[in-house]
Design an enzyme around this catalytic site. Sequence first.
Site, PDB file in Angstrom:
ATOM      1  CE  LYS A 140      38.469  45.799  43.227  1.00 55.81           C
ATOM      2  NZ  LYS A 140      38.152  45.242  44.510  1.00 55.81           N
ATOM      3  CG  ASP A 268      39.268  35.151  49.037  1.00 52.30           C
ATOM      4  OD1 ASP A 268      39.947  34.603  50.594  1.00 52.30           O
ATOM      5  OD2 ASP A 268      39.178  35.439  48.578  1.00 52.30           O
TER       6      ASP A 268
END
Length: 404
Positions: A140, A268
């Site tokens: 990523k 989150d």
Amino acid sequence: MASAGGAKSIKKKQKRPFIKQKVKLFRANEPLLSVFMWGINHTINELSHVNVPVMLMPDDFKAFSKVRVDNHLFNKENMPSHFKVKEYCPLVFRNLRERFDVDEQEYMNSLTREQPSDQDSPGRSGARFLHSSDHLFVIKTLVSEEVEQMHHILKQYHQFIVERHAQTLLPQYLGMYRVTVNDTETYLVVMRNIFSPRLEIHRKYDLKGSTVDRQASDKEKTKDLPTFKDNDFVNDGVMIYIGEEAKERQLNILEADVKFLSGLKLMDYSLLVGIHDCEKAEQDAKIQEEADEENGVLESDDSAGSGAGIPTPPDSPGPRAMTLSFDGDIDPKFEIYGIKSTEACPKSEIYFIAMIDILTHYGVKKRTAQAAKTVKHGAGAEISTVKPEQYGRRFLEFVAKCIQ
């Protein structure tokens, strides 16, 4: 005699290019990936000459290794002539790979044998996601703030992994790098793939425990494998059937993980849930088998086995691909997060459950977002941006309702 000696020298000259071909090539369709593959190969080889320390020191969490290559001539069809590779905290990540039972040689081979392939990115961050060629690892891209946050939590993260004996659903961070090509810096992190490299995922959910703006967009739904969200999960009437014992074990692990994240003021994050439908996989395999027979394809040409949904590149070695066939039993090497459904489930399924996106700190930006969303949706609305402790409690409550 002179002519014989001349012939001998010509033969020697002809052999040299052939010997050079033993040098590892890093073929990719873009310089960034070629350099990344070169960098992984280089850093792992360099680390193999470094003794494993008895214990990690504070400086190891600030350390890095850096290499700069100029006027690179070999393999210039695939590699740029100027590039830089930086590996962050090499000894720390090597220790993490060991604790997560990732072999150094396998790690290097997975990421360098063939070019990593792009995968769809459902998030708003704009991050790029890639799979290693064997689908064991995910790469990523990170922004600089996430690299900074990783450095901020790495010592505590490592300590947590040690204390929990790697029994966690947090992302398994295995390496972090900076690749510079044409004066452009790209930050990359390598993680364990949550899903199996040999089982197709038929449905996928990203769960936060929030209800405001938590449904897949119309654009997302047009994808082959959309990432659905909390409201979709509830409206679809989905339930994760793993039984009381497995539920208790998973929730205990999650509670420890959430407590760790809340203590670092992180929030989150999501629970990624992938569902493999065993019956659909069998039907698809039969259809494929019939199609292969009609087209005259031999059974031995089926490189991935009946359970696989991952096509294998034509130049992949057969024996390695053949090991990815699925006989119905979960293999901890491939299905590390896999859990079979119980008989209470209306159909036979395998679930893959783990946490993602844990690097968001509850700072000024998130506090401002919370205030804005509260004004827009009201104080009682289940918005995703809340204080870390509240976020964690709500997250665990929602997940507990999803499992039975």
